[in-house]
Structures are given as structure tokens and as C-alpha cells.
Design an enzyme around this catalytic site. Structure first.
Site, PDB file in Angstrom:
ATOM      1  N   CYS A   1       0.861  -1.190   0.000  1.00 15.09           N
ATOM      2  CA  CYS A   1       0.000   0.000   0.000  1.00 15.09           C
ATOM      3  C   CYS A   1       0.906   1.252   0.000  1.00 15.09           C
ATOM      4  O   CYS A   1       1.728   1.403  -0.901  1.00 15.09           O
ATOM      5  CB  CYS A   1      -0.931  -0.070   1.209  1.00 15.09           C
ATOM      6  SG  CYS A   1      -2.079   1.295   1.416  1.00 15.09           S
TER       7      CYS A   1
ATOM      8  N   HIS B   1      -7.389  -3.653  -3.778  1.00 12.74           N
ATOM      9  CA  HIS B   1      -6.246  -3.067  -3.080  1.00 12.74           C
ATOM     10  C   HIS B   1      -6.137  -3.667  -1.668  1.00 12.74           C
ATOM     11  O   HIS B   1      -7.121  -3.813  -0.961  1.00 12.74           O
ATOM     12  CB  HIS B   1      -6.436  -1.556  -2.983  1.00 12.74           C
ATOM     13  CG  HIS B   1      -5.257  -0.819  -2.455  1.00 12.74           C
ATOM     14  ND1 HIS B   1      -4.181  -0.470  -3.247  1.00 12.74           N
ATOM     15  CD2 HIS B   1      -4.962  -0.366  -1.215  1.00 12.74           C
ATOM     16  CE1 HIS B   1      -3.290   0.174  -2.520  1.00 12.74           C
ATOM     17  NE2 HIS B   1      -3.739   0.244  -1.275  1.00 12.74           N
TER      18      HIS B   1
ATOM     19  N   ASP C   1      -8.332  -2.283  -8.642  1.00 19.12           N
ATOM     20  CA  ASP C   1      -7.567  -1.218  -7.981  1.00 19.12           C
ATOM     21  C   ASP C   1      -7.223  -0.149  -9.009  1.00 19.12           C
ATOM     22  O   ASP C   1      -6.049   0.118  -9.290  1.00 19.12           O
ATOM     23  CB  ASP C   1      -6.306  -1.811  -7.350  1.00 19.12           C
ATOM     24  CG  ASP C   1      -5.637  -0.864  -6.357  1.00 19.12           C
ATOM     25  OD1 ASP C   1      -6.205   0.199  -6.062  1.00 19.12           O
ATOM     26  OD2 ASP C   1      -4.532  -1.196  -5.880  1.00 19.12           O
TER      27      ASP C   1
END
Length: 230
Positions: free
Chosen positions: A134, A212, A181
Site C-alpha cells: 500500500c 487493493h 484497484d
């Protein structure tokens, strides 16, 4: 990840450690806390820096650090919020603080973490890589543009650096992305063109049916496991 190429290991020992790092404070020094895990093996191991998500040094990051040690690495996850007292219990507070971190400070703390790894005799100092998730995936990619001594880097659903920065990368890279995503994937075409133009070794895959953060969420465990063992 198997892609980083190392021997398997049993349950690691996982203490906290403290790393001095440069800063812009009046003292010129700060200490960052990190989570450290060792493999059980007879020879020195590759090292890997684990860069946490926007949630800070979470249980997921600690578990991932331990898994990397089981996979044969000396793995270390610095708490990049250490200068402000460490990762708070409230996720919203962690997010607010992380997005405000100065990029140069993040680089300095990652440099300090790499330097610390090189002092450990159980680590092969010429075989240190980085993996991030992330926000940490974005930082992993960015750090690869700023540290020519890295052996490898892994980007897990992180944003790409500016195309002109990719030419500075010296390490081999691997990207792990999710089909659902769009925010992150919107930059992949431009990134891939810059990688090709610069002649860099960055392979990536987009995993189907997941979003994600799928390595944490494990909405499809078989997909998460496949990505991890790439």
C-alpha cells in the site's frame, strides 16, 4: 517471497530493536523502533526491509516480517512514525500522520534501517532488498530510485514514481497489483513504458478478482497465496 531467492527457515525470534537515524531536529539524531525477525539457518541470510502500510506498524506487518524470516530472510520493519511516538492505536490517526511524513525523512529512516542490517553478522550485507505494501509499496518503489545499493525491491499495490526517476533504479524489481484497484493501476502503462525505455528489470502481475490490500484482506486466499509465492 520466493522471487527474492533464499532458503527456508523455521519459526524466527522477533524482538523490537532501536535504530539511530539522522533528522532535522535540534539534536540531529532520532531513534526509530523496528520489528526484527531472524531465520534459523547455519549461514548468513539476505536482509529485507519491510515498509508498512498507511496503518503503520500493524499486526499484519509483524506477521509478514515473521513470515519472511520463515522464508529465510533477516527481516526488519521500521516504524516510520517512531519520531512522533510510534504507530498509534487508532488507524485514522496513523493515516493522517503518515501522509504528512516528509519524503526525505522516510528515506533517511530507511537508510538507517539498511545501515543497521549491515551491522548484523547474520546478514549478507550485499544482499539487502525492500518490500512494501500500500503506502509502503509506493515507498518501496521510490526508495529503489534513491538507493543504488539495493539488491531487489518488491512493490505490493503501490503507486509508481515519476517516469524520469525510474532511470536511477539499479535493483531488480517485482510488482504485485490487484485487478480491482483502478487508482493504482492507472499509472501502470506509463510506468511500464518508462521501465522499458530505461532498460530496467521490473516484472509485475495484476492478480484477478481482488482489490487493493488483498494480501492483508485475503478475500481470495488462493490468489493471495499465489502472489506471495511468485
Amino acid at each position: 517471497m520466493r522471487w527474492l531467492s533464499c532458503q527456508s527457515a523455521r519459526q524466527p525470534i522477533s524482538p523490537s530493536t532501536f535504530i539511530p537515524s539522522t533528522s532535522n531536529t535540534s539534536s540531529g539524531k532520532d531513534t526509530i523502533t523496528a520489528y526484527l525477525a531472524y531465520p534459523e539457518r547455519p549461514t548468513a541470510a539476505p536482509g529485507v526491509i519491510v515498509i508498512h502500510e498507511i496503518f503503520g506498524l500493524s499486526d499484519f506487518v509483524r506477521q509478514t516480517t515473521e513470515q519472511l524470516a520463515k522464508d529465510g530472510f533477516v527481516a526488519i520493519a521500521p516504524d516510520l512514525l517512531s519520531r512522533g511516538g510510534g504507530t498509534p492505536a487508532a488507524g485514522d490517526s496513523a493515516r493522517q500522520r503518515i501522509v504528512a511524513l516528509p519524503p526525505d525523512q522516510v528515506t533517511a529512516d530507511l537508510d538507517a534501517t539498511q545501515g543497521f542490517l549491515k551491522t548484523i553478522k547474520a546478514v549478507r550485507g550485499d544482499a539487502i532488498g525492500v518490500i512494501g505494501f500500500c503506502w509502503g509499496g509506493t515507498q518501496s518503489f521510490r526508495y529503489a530510485t534513491n538507493n543504488s545499493s539495493l539488491k531487489a525491491f518488491v512493490v505490493c499495490y503501490g503507486a509508481s514514481p515519476a517516469p524520469e526517476d525510474i532511470a536511477r533504479i539499479r535493483a531488480k524489481g517485482l510488482g504485485v497489483y490487484a485487478e480491482n484497484d483502478a487508482r493504482i493501476n492507472a499509472g501502470l502503462t506509463e510506468m511500464a513504458a518508462a521501465v522499458k525505455q530505461a532498460g530496467k528489470d521490473y516484472q509485475y502481475a495484476i492478480y484477478p478478482g481482488v482489490g487493493h490490500g488483498f494480501l492483508r484482506a485475503r478475500e481470495k486466499p488462493e490468489v493471495a497465496d499465489s502472489a506471495w509465492h511468485t
